[in-house]
Scaffold this motif. Structure first.
Motif, PDB file in Angstrom:
ATOM      1  N   GLN A  55       0.807  -1.251  -0.040  1.00 15.03           N
ATOM      2  CA  GLN A  55      -0.101   0.131  -0.113  1.00 15.03           C
ATOM      3  C   GLN A  55       0.771   1.176  -0.097  1.00 15.03           C
ATOM      4  N   VAL A  56       0.200   2.208  -0.720  1.00 17.66           N
ATOM      5  CA  VAL A  56       0.973   3.535  -0.724  1.00 17.66           C
ATOM      6  C   VAL A  56       0.310   4.791  -0.052  1.00 17.66           C
ATOM      7  N   ASN A 270       6.803   5.727  -1.162  1.00 18.35           N
ATOM      8  CA  ASN A 270       6.709   5.444   0.269  1.00 18.35           C
ATOM      9  C   ASN A 270       7.938   5.801   1.117  1.00 18.35           C
ATOM     10  N   ASP A 448       4.948   0.013   4.310  1.00 17.34           N
ATOM     11  CA  ASP A 448       5.198   0.922   3.577  1.00 17.34           C
ATOM     12  C   ASP A 448       6.533   1.534   3.992  1.00 17.34           C
TER      13      ASP A 448
END
Length: 484
Positions: A55-56, A270, A448
Motif C-alpha cells: 500500500q502507498v 513510500n 510502507d
C-alpha cells in the motif's frame, strides 16, 4: 449429561458449516456469469509483500498497489467490471475464495500440489525465483545457502518459502511468522539470521533499506509449482478461462515489466517520507475502527451477558444448558478462531462485511465473560434482598431490575472494568480478516515505510492512552457508586 450435550452441539455446528460449504460445489459453474452480473470482481490479497502487493500513502489514504494489483486491474478491465480489493492475512486468502468472500485470490501465491487440492489456479504469470535477505553487517559471512546451516531462517507462514526451507535447509531452524514485516523486524533485531523470500521481494527490500543485503537461494525448483498464479474457487472453470486469457494478453503485450516498474515508483514514494507524522491519518482511521468495535462490543456484551446470566440461573434446563454450552464453547476456543468462524463460516450463508463480522465476533466473545461476571454479581447479593422484595409485593422482574441488578453491578464494577479494557486490546485480532483497526494500520505503515519499531511504539502509546483514560473513568464511577 451437560458435557455430552456440549459435544453434540459442537459436532452439529461443524457438520452444518461443512455441509453448506460442500453444497456449493454441486452447482454448475457460473462463476464468470456471476461476476459479470454483479459488476464487481472481488480480489483478496495481503498487502505486505512488495513489489507484488503493498500500500502507498496518497494524501493520507491507503491505496493498494503492486504488480499483482495491476494484474487484477487488467483482469477486471477485460471482464468489463469494477475491481474491489479485500485485504486480509495471507493465510486467509484461500479460505476467502472457498467461502465466497472473494472471486479471486492474488498475492504471489504458488500453486503447490497441496493448495491445488483446495483451489484451482490460473496459468503461471510470473517466475521470481528464491532469495535470502540478511543484515548487511553479516553479508560477508552469510552470502550463500550453505552458510545458513545451524542458524535461524525466517519464512512467512503457509508460503512456498516455508516449505522449501523445511525440506531443503538441513540442520537449520526454520522460524515462521504471519507477516513479512514481522520477519524483517526479526531479522534486523537478530531474532533470525536470514529471511527466505521471492527474489523480487528481496530486491525491493534491499533497494529501499540500506541495512539489508540479499543473495540467491540454491534450491532445485520445479517451475510448475514455484511460480505465482491466481487462485480461484474449485470448479470455477469459466472464470479461470477468462483469467488465463487476461494473463496471456499481459504476457504477449509485455506488461509485467511495466507492472514491476510502476510498483518500483510507488515504493520510492513510500520511502521519501517515512516519519510517523506523515501517516497520522492511518493511525486516526485505525483508532476510529478500534473505538467503534470496542464500544459496540461492550454495549452488546453487557446486554447479551445479562440474558445469558439469567438463563444460567434459571431452573429450567432448556434455558440453562444452552447458556452453559455457549459460555463453555466461547471460553474454550481462541478469539481468532471465533473471528474466522463468524467471517468465513457464517459468510457461507450471509455475506457479512469484515467490520460487522469483527464487531459480532468480539461482542459474542465478550458476552460469555460478562455473563459469568454478572452471574457472580447476582449470586453475591444477599438472599434477604430477594425476600424483602417479595414482601413488598414486587414481581420477580421488578425485583431484578430495581433491587438485585443495581446491587450486583455495584459489586462487579471493577471486574466489568477489566473486561472493558480487555475488549479494547483483544479487538486487535480482527485485523486478521482485514478490519482496518490500529493493528491493521500498524502493519500497513510498517510495510510502507520499512520501519519496524517506530509504528509499534506509536500504536502502543495510543492503546496505553485509551486504557489509562478508561481506567480513570471507571475508577471515578466506582467511587460515585460507593457513595450512593
Amino acid at each position: 449429561m451437560q458435557k455430552q450435550w456440549l459435544k453434540w452441539f459442537v459436532v452439529g455446528m461443524l457438520v452444518f458449516v461443512g455441509a453448506s460449504i460442500c453444497s456449493r460445489s454441486v452447482h454448475a459453474d457460473d462463476s464468470l456469469q456471476r461476476v459479470k452480473e454483479k459488476g464487481v470482481l472481488t480480489v483478496a490479497t495481503s498487502p505486505d509483500y512488495p513489489p507484488f502487493e503493498f500500500q502507498v500513502n496518497q494524501h493520507g489514504h491507503a491505496k493498494d498497489v503492486g504488480m499483482d494489483i495491476e494484474l487484477a486491474k487488467q483482469i477486471a478491465r477485460d471482464l468489463g467490471v469494477r475491481l474491489q480489493v479485500k485485504n486480509m492475512d495471507f493465510n486467509a486468502l484461500l479460505v476467502a475464495i472457498q467461502t465466497g468472500k472473494a472471486d479471486l485470490a492474488i498475492g504471489g501465491i504458488n500453486p503447490t500440489p497441496a493448495r491445488q487440492q483446495n483451489a484451482d489456479f490460473s496459468q503461471i504469470y510470473y517466475y521470481g525465483g528464491e532469495s535470502f535477505l540478511v543484515n548487511r553487517a553479516d553479508a560477508g559471512k552469510l552470502n550463500r545457502q550453505s552458510a545458513l546451516k545451524g542458524l535461524k531462517v525466517g519464512t512467512q507462514t503457509g508460503t512456498m518459502q516455508e516449505r522449501l526451507a523445511k525440506q531443503k535447509l538441513k540442520g537449520t531452524h526454520v522460524v515462521t511468522m504471519d507477516k513479512a514485516t514481522d520477519l524483517i523486524l526479526a531479522l534486523k533485531t537478530h531474532k533470525v539470521d536470514a529471511v527466505g523470500v521471492e527474489t523480487p521481494v528481496a530486491k525491493a527490500y534491499v533497494e529501499n533499506d540500506p541495512e539489508l543485503k540479499d543473495f540467491k537461494a540454491a534450491y532445485q525448483l520445479n517451475p510448475k509449482d514455484t511460480g505465482s498464479a491466481v487462485a480461484l474457487p474449485k470448479g470455477a472453470t469459466t472464470l479461470q478461462t477468462a483469467v488465463n486469457h487476461s494473463i496471456q494478453t499481459a504476457k504477449t503485450d509485455h506488461l509485467f515489466p511495466k507492472y514491476l516498474k510502476t510498483a518500483g515508483k510507488y515504493m520510492q514514494v513510500n520511502t521519501a517520507n517515512t516519519s510517523m507524522w506523515h501517516y497520522w491519518k492511518y493511525f486516526l482511521a485505525g483508532l476510529k475502527e478500534t473505538l467503534l468495535i470496542s464500544v459496540c462490543a461492550v454495549l452488546g456484551g453487557i446486554g447479551l451477558g445479562v440474558i445469558l446470566a439469567l438463563m444460567r440461573l434459571s431452573s429450567l434446563k432448556w434455558l440453562s444448558w444452552p447458556a452453559l454450552s455457549y459460555v463453555e464453547v466461547v471460553r474454550g476456543t481462541p478469539m481468532m478462531v471465533q473471528v474466522l468462524l463468524v467471517y468465513f463460516g457464517l459468510g457461507v450463508f450471509i455475506n457479512i462485511p469484515a467490520l460487522p463480522a469483527g464487531i459480532i465476533a468480539v461482542t459474542l466473545n465478550s458476552a460469555a465473560y460478562v455473563s459469568e461476571i454478572i452471574r457472580g454479581g447476582i449470586n453475591s447479593v444477599a438472599k434477604g434482598q430477594g425476600e424483602a422484595t417479595r414482601s413488598l409485593g414486587l414481581t420477580k422482574a421488578d425485583a431484578l431490575r430495581f433491587v438485585i441488578l443495581p446491587q450486583a453491578f455495584k459489586n462487579i464494577w471493577p471486574a466489568l472494568g477489566n473486561e472493558f479494557i480487555s475488549v479494547i486490546k483483544e479487538s486487535s485480532i480482527v485485523s486478521i480478516i482485514g478490519v482496518t483497526d490500529l493493528v491493521y494500520e500498524l502493519n500497513v505503515v510498517r510495510a510502507d515505510t520499512y520501519r519496524g519499531v517506530a509504528p509499534i511504539v506509536v500504536v502502543m502509546v495510543i492503546y496505553f492512552v485509551l486504557t489509562f483514560t478508561l481506567t480513570r473513568l471507571l475508577n471515578y464511577w466506582e467511587k460515585k457508586m460507593k457513595h450512593t
